[in-house]
Design a protein around this motif. Structure first.
Motif, mmCIF file in Angstrom:
data_model
loop_
_atom_site.group_PDB
_atom_site.id
_atom_site.type_symbol
_atom_site.label_atom_id
_atom_site.label_comp_id
_atom_site.label_asym_id
_atom_site.label_seq_id
_atom_site.Cartn_x
_atom_site.Cartn_y
_atom_site.Cartn_z
ATOM 1 N N SER A 115 -37.491 1.788 -60.771
ATOM 2 C CA SER A 115 -37.752 1.137 -59.403
ATOM 3 C C SER A 115 -38.888 1.895 -58.670
ATOM 4 O O SER A 115 -38.751 3.144 -58.660
ATOM 5 N N GLY A 116 -39.199 1.035 -57.824
ATOM 6 C CA GLY A 116 -40.310 1.602 -56.885
ATOM 7 C C GLY A 116 -41.448 1.067 -57.017
ATOM 8 O O GLY A 116 -41.640 -0.237 -57.512
ATOM 9 N N PRO A 117 -42.853 1.326 -56.613
ATOM 10 C CA PRO A 117 -43.981 0.725 -56.499
ATOM 11 C C PRO A 117 -44.502 0.165 -57.739
ATOM 12 O O PRO A 117 -44.467 0.890 -58.830
ATOM 13 N N LYS A 118 -44.681 -1.167 -57.899
ATOM 14 C CA LYS A 118 -45.068 -1.789 -59.278
ATOM 15 C C LYS A 118 -46.231 -1.189 -59.806
ATOM 16 O O LYS A 118 -46.361 -0.849 -61.037
ATOM 17 N N ASP A 119 -47.281 -1.047 -59.043
ATOM 18 C CA ASP A 119 -48.732 -0.599 -59.494
ATOM 19 C C ASP A 119 -48.469 0.817 -59.675
ATOM 20 O O ASP A 119 -49.319 1.404 -60.968
ATOM 21 N N LEU A 120 -47.650 1.600 -59.424
ATOM 22 C CA LEU A 120 -47.355 3.085 -59.730
ATOM 23 C C LEU A 120 -46.718 3.171 -61.125
ATOM 24 O O LEU A 120 -46.977 3.808 -61.985
ATOM 25 N N TYR A 121 -45.698 2.031 -61.191
ATOM 26 C CA TYR A 121 -44.882 1.962 -62.823
ATOM 27 C C TYR A 121 -46.314 1.743 -63.577
ATOM 28 O O TYR A 121 -46.135 1.790 -64.804
ATOM 29 N N GLU A 122 -46.837 0.588 -63.284
ATOM 30 C CA GLU A 122 -47.841 -0.065 -64.362
ATOM 31 C C GLU A 122 -48.863 1.286 -64.854
ATOM 32 O O GLU A 122 -49.286 1.325 -65.787
ATOM 33 N N GLU A 123 -49.283 1.925 -63.826
ATOM 34 C CA GLU A 123 -50.207 3.040 -64.067
ATOM 35 C C GLU A 123 -49.921 3.998 -64.981
ATOM 36 O O GLU A 123 -50.618 4.709 -66.145
ATOM 37 N N HIS A 124 -48.445 4.225 -65.110
ATOM 38 C CA HIS A 124 -47.786 5.452 -65.948
ATOM 39 C C HIS A 124 -47.137 4.742 -66.954
ATOM 40 O O HIS A 124 -46.485 5.438 -68.014
ATOM 41 N N LYS A 125 -47.116 3.565 -67.190
ATOM 42 C CA LYS A 125 -46.588 2.593 -68.264
ATOM 43 C C LYS A 125 -46.809 3.064 -69.718
ATOM 44 O O LYS A 125 -45.959 3.327 -70.611
ATOM 45 N N PRO A 126 -48.117 3.369 -69.766
ATOM 46 C CA PRO A 126 -48.472 4.021 -71.338
ATOM 47 C C PRO A 126 -47.769 5.055 -71.705
ATOM 48 O O PRO A 126 -47.368 5.049 -72.756
ATOM 49 N N VAL A 127 -47.686 6.038 -70.742
ATOM 50 C CA VAL A 127 -47.066 7.468 -71.256
ATOM 51 C C VAL A 127 -45.423 7.065 -71.390
ATOM 52 O O VAL A 127 -44.864 7.572 -71.980
ATOM 53 N N LEU A 128 -44.978 6.472 -70.383
ATOM 54 C CA LEU A 128 -43.564 6.147 -70.427
ATOM 55 C C LEU A 128 -43.063 5.235 -71.531
ATOM 56 O O LEU A 128 -41.994 5.311 -72.086
ATOM 57 N N ASP A 129 -43.996 4.464 -71.948
ATOM 58 C CA ASP A 129 -43.520 3.552 -73.024
ATOM 59 C C ASP A 129 -43.526 4.285 -74.166
ATOM 60 O O ASP A 129 -42.833 3.716 -75.380
ATOM 61 N N LEU A 167 -37.487 -2.872 -62.470
ATOM 62 C CA LEU A 167 -36.419 -3.747 -61.566
ATOM 63 C C LEU A 167 -36.778 -4.185 -60.250
ATOM 64 O O LEU A 167 -36.010 -5.013 -59.632
ATOM 65 N N GLY A 168 -37.831 -3.615 -59.666
ATOM 66 C CA GLY A 168 -38.396 -3.830 -58.364
ATOM 67 C C GLY A 168 -38.882 -2.943 -57.395
ATOM 68 O O GLY A 168 -38.533 -1.796 -57.934
ATOM 69 N N GLU A 169 -39.373 -3.358 -56.356
ATOM 70 C CA GLU A 169 -39.984 -2.314 -55.457
ATOM 71 C C GLU A 169 -38.869 -1.381 -54.642
ATOM 72 O O GLU A 169 -39.319 -0.342 -54.418
ATOM 73 N N ASP A 170 -37.738 -1.890 -54.398
ATOM 74 C CA ASP A 170 -36.734 -1.223 -53.840
ATOM 75 C C ASP A 170 -36.242 0.213 -54.503
ATOM 76 O O ASP A 170 -35.851 -0.056 -55.697
ATOM 77 N N ILE A 171 -36.657 1.301 -54.129
ATOM 78 C CA ILE A 171 -36.411 2.486 -54.878
ATOM 79 C C ILE A 171 -34.966 2.515 -55.505
ATOM 80 O O ILE A 171 -34.665 3.248 -56.252
ATOM 81 N N GLY A 172 -33.934 2.195 -54.913
ATOM 82 C CA GLY A 172 -32.697 2.203 -55.190
ATOM 83 C C GLY A 172 -32.100 1.349 -56.348
ATOM 84 O O GLY A 172 -31.002 1.606 -56.694
ATOM 85 N N ARG A 173 -32.814 0.410 -56.668
ATOM 86 C CA ARG A 173 -32.467 -0.564 -57.358
ATOM 87 C C ARG A 173 -31.956 -0.072 -59.023
ATOM 88 O O ARG A 173 -31.139 -0.434 -59.531
ATOM 89 N N ALA A 174 -32.644 1.046 -59.634
ATOM 90 C CA ALA A 174 -32.600 1.486 -60.775
ATOM 91 C C ALA A 174 -31.092 2.384 -60.865
ATOM 92 O O ALA A 174 -30.362 2.292 -61.688
ATOM 93 N N ALA A 175 -31.020 2.966 -59.726
ATOM 94 C CA ALA A 175 -29.671 3.656 -59.531
ATOM 95 C C ALA A 175 -28.457 2.845 -59.236
ATOM 96 O O ALA A 175 -27.399 3.025 -59.868
ATOM 97 N N ALA A 176 -28.626 1.566 -58.773
ATOM 98 C CA ALA A 176 -27.929 0.683 -58.440
ATOM 99 C C ALA A 176 -27.388 0.030 -59.797
ATOM 100 O O ALA A 176 -26.146 -0.071 -60.058
ATOM 101 N N PHE A 177 -28.298 -0.128 -60.771
ATOM 102 C CA PHE A 177 -28.008 -0.859 -61.972
ATOM 103 C C PHE A 177 -27.099 0.275 -62.834
ATOM 104 O O PHE A 177 -26.236 -0.057 -63.342
ATOM 105 N N ASP A 178 -27.636 1.451 -62.647
ATOM 106 C CA ASP A 178 -26.954 2.496 -63.446
ATOM 107 C C ASP A 178 -25.561 2.702 -63.212
ATOM 108 O O ASP A 178 -24.702 2.587 -64.100
ATOM 109 N N ILE A 179 -25.249 2.753 -61.514
ATOM 110 C CA ILE A 179 -23.591 2.796 -61.273
ATOM 111 C C ILE A 179 -23.075 1.492 -61.702
ATOM 112 O O ILE A 179 -21.974 1.784 -62.269
ATOM 113 N N ALA A 180 -23.699 0.436 -61.568
ATOM 114 C CA ALA A 180 -22.804 -0.787 -61.890
ATOM 115 C C ALA A 180 -22.436 -0.883 -63.604
ATOM 116 O O ALA A 180 -21.506 -1.094 -63.796
ATOM 117 N N LEU A 181 -23.740 -0.454 -64.254
ATOM 118 C CA LEU A 181 -23.447 -0.449 -65.719
ATOM 119 C C LEU A 181 -22.631 0.647 -66.201
ATOM 120 O O LEU A 181 -21.626 0.455 -67.271
#
Length: 299
Positions: free
Chosen positions: A145-159, A168-182
């Motif tokens: 989660s966080g800026p979409k353009d930043l994610y797309e920039e580094h996606k080749p390495v992360l992939d 999951l979206g621009e809100d920086i806390g969404r990944a942690a929220a999904f993590d806690i819920a799951l």
């Protein structure tokens, strides 16, 4: 050369934190041919990675300076802050991207994002939803989660970590929220299974005898998840199978059987208590999805 004008390899990555998960991440990057620099606060954990081609940094600031992309995977955000917020490391981070895969709560992720923005650090938060053995395979699950353009920039390495990569979206806390819920689902399920094994043994049933039937219970859960999510989102808590009055009766049987054998039943007592409160509020005929709504109101 200043941090603002650094020219590191865009297909390079630095991994900070070499616990079991950090080592798995670094190994996956190396296996994919990504230039990988590693650093860990406790020396010696990088031997196998260095033998596989990783570069061992002598300090965190040296590690940060080696790559435009820094992946952090430590025990929590206190540990991450201990490393990243040292003045010399913060200075080296300016203009670079941190992907923080450490586990913590959404509020800490958002605070970290604010800190990063205030220090010229580009920042993504993330969560790893699989064990170390699955990292680098098609079965991996990574959330960001966080800026979409930043994610797309580094996606080749992360992939190159393989598996399913989801922004999951621009809100920086969404990944942690999904993590806690799951993780809530995971640990509630695992502790419930451990409790079931204790009851089974007390009644002369081995774990191996119970396990095939436990698998059967597991197969019932996916449709229950689907129906429960729809009922909760739509606010339509109509019981199609078991109303909460029936659930409370079953829970009472589990508590009685547990305590007759001296087995702690506090987990089930908590579940029964929530259910009986809902019944007391007039929701006895509703689906258990009603509980999520009441919990969200603090009832």
């Amino acid at each position: 050369m200043s941090a603002e004008t650094h020219t590191t390899n865009p297909s390079a990555v630095t991994v900070i934190g070499l616990g079991p998960m950090g080592r798995a991440l670094a190994a996956a990057f190396l296996a994919a041919g990504v230039t990988t620099t590693v650093w860990n606060r406790t020396p010696g954990r990088d031997r196998e990675l260095v033998a596989a081609g990783a570069v061992s940094a002598a300090s965190p600031e040296e590690a940060v300076a080696a790559s435009d992309l820094i992946v952090v995977c430590v025990v929590d955000y206190d540990a991450a802050d201990f490393v990243l917020r040292r003045p010399e490391v913060t200075a080296a981070l300016k203009g670079r991207t941190v992907v923080n895969l450490s586990a913590d709560v959404p509020a800490r992720a958002r605070e970290a994002g604010e800190w990063a923005a205030g220090h010229g650090v580009r920042y993504l938060d993330g969560a790893i939803m699989v064990p170390t053995t699955v990292v680098g395979t098609p079965h991996g699950v990574f959330l960001y989660s966080g800026p979409k353009d930043l994610y797309e920039e580094h996606k080749p390495v992360l992939d190159t970590l393989s598996g399913e990569q989801t922004h999951l979206g621009e809100d920086i806390g969404r990944a942690a929220a999904f993590d806690i819920a799951l993780l809530d689902i995971w640990w509630t399920s695992v502790t419930g299974y451990m409790h079931a094994l204790a009851i089974a043994r007390a009644e002369g049933i081995s774990g191996r005898e119970l396990e095939p039937f436990a698998q059967g219970i597991g197969k019932i859960l996916p449709p229950a998840f689907t129906e429960g999510a729809a009922a909760f989102d739509d606010g339509e808590h109509v019981a199609t199978i078991n109303p909460m009055t029936s659930a409370a009766s079953t829970m009472a049987h589990i508590i009685h059987a547990s305590e007759a054998h001296g087995i702690d039943a506090s987990l089930m007592r908590a579940a029964e208590g929530m259910t009986r409160r809902a019944i007391g509020l007039g929701y006895g005929g509703d689906d258990p999805s009603r509980l999520a709504e009441l919990l969200g109101r603090g009832r």
